[in-house]
Enzyme design. Structure first.
Site, PDB file in Angstrom:
ATOM      1  N   GLY A  49      50.797  11.228   3.535  1.00 28.43           N
ATOM      2  CA  GLY A  49      50.509  12.093   4.661  1.00 28.43           C
ATOM      3  C   GLY A  49      49.012  12.138   4.905  1.00 28.43           C
ATOM      4  N   PHE A  50      48.404  13.317   4.739  1.00 25.32           N
ATOM      5  CA  PHE A  50      46.967  13.514   4.972  1.00 25.32           C
ATOM      6  C   PHE A  50      46.611  13.152   6.408  1.00 25.32           C
ATOM      7  CE2 PHE A  50      47.459  13.185   0.451  1.00 25.32           C
ATOM      8  CZ  PHE A  50      46.623  14.183  -0.025  1.00 25.32           C
ATOM      9  N   HIS A  51      47.359  13.704   7.323  1.00 25.49           N
ATOM     10  CA  HIS A  51      47.073  13.513   8.731  1.00 25.49           C
ATOM     11  C   HIS A  51      47.777  14.604   9.537  1.00 25.49           C
ATOM     12  CE1 HIS A  51      50.840  11.069   8.132  1.00 25.49           C
ATOM     13  NE2 HIS A  51      51.194  11.880   9.119  1.00 25.49           N
ATOM     14  N   ALA A  52      47.410  14.656  10.815  1.00 22.82           N
ATOM     15  CA  ALA A  52      48.137  15.481  11.789  1.00 22.82           C
ATOM     16  C   ALA A  52      48.474  14.568  12.960  1.00 22.82           C
ATOM     17  CB  ALA A  52      47.273  16.644  12.258  1.00 22.82           C
ATOM     18  N   HIS A  97      49.447  17.651   7.368  1.00 24.21           N
ATOM     19  CA  HIS A  97      50.494  17.702   6.349  1.00 24.21           C
ATOM     20  C   HIS A  97      50.270  16.659   5.258  1.00 24.21           C
ATOM     21  CE1 HIS A  97      52.038  15.372   9.778  1.00 24.21           C
ATOM     22  NE2 HIS A  97      52.739  14.661   8.924  1.00 24.21           N
TER      23      HIS A  97
END
Ligand code: T46
Length: 135
Positions: A49-52, A97
């Site tokens: 993840g580590f993104h929007a 997230h």
């Protein structure tokens, strides 16, 4: 509607015959479905993840195993354990997230509102904070 929230699905069946869950556009899933993808065989130590997303809406369902998902929308910062196949996590646009603590057998499926488009991702945390206008 919250930027992210849990959705409980209706399960059809019984302990005698087993269970069935149907997910339809604009019913249990609160948008038109354009894509389904799933994530599996993730080593326990790996965090994803580590993104929007700018526009994507999606509902994540853990069909097997367990996974933790941190969601941050600029106000609420929550870590949710997904480990039931009758509960989905809706994640709308503008939610950072991160997924972690995958079990060996985890299968995480996403029911998504858009085709894959890398331009829809915000993968830089500073850029995300600017995007949601809190810095
Ligand atoms: C999300 C979380 C929950 C594709 O080519 N097509 C696709 O439909 C997807 C979803 C990904 N990809 C490619 C893009 C990357 O080269 O697959 C690779 C891995 O994607 P990513 O690093 O974005 O994977 P995750 O697990 O960090 O994120 C995924 C989704 O991409 C994302 O939209 O919200 O699951």
């Amino acid at each position: 509607m919250e930027k992210y929230n849990l959705i409980k699905f209706e399960s059809i069946g019984s302990e005698y015959v087993g269970s069935l869950i149907a997910l339809e556009s604009n019913k249990a899933i609160p948008f038109d479905i354009k894509r389904v993808y799933y994530i599996y065989d993730v080593p326990h130590r790996v965090r994803r993840g580590f993104h929007a997303h700018k526009t994507l809406e999606q509902v994540l369902v853990c069909l097997n195993g367990s996974v933790k998902i941190r969601c941050f929308d600029g106000v609420r910062d929550t870590t949710i354990v997904l480990n039931r196949n009758d509960v989905g996590l809706y994640i709308g646009p503008g939610v950072w997230h991160e997924m972690f603590d995958f079990d060996e057998k985890t299968v995480l499926i996403s029911i998504a509102s858009e085709y894959y488009n890398e331009d829809d991702y915000i993968r830089d945390y500073e850029e995300f904070l600017k995007y949601i206008d809190i810095i």
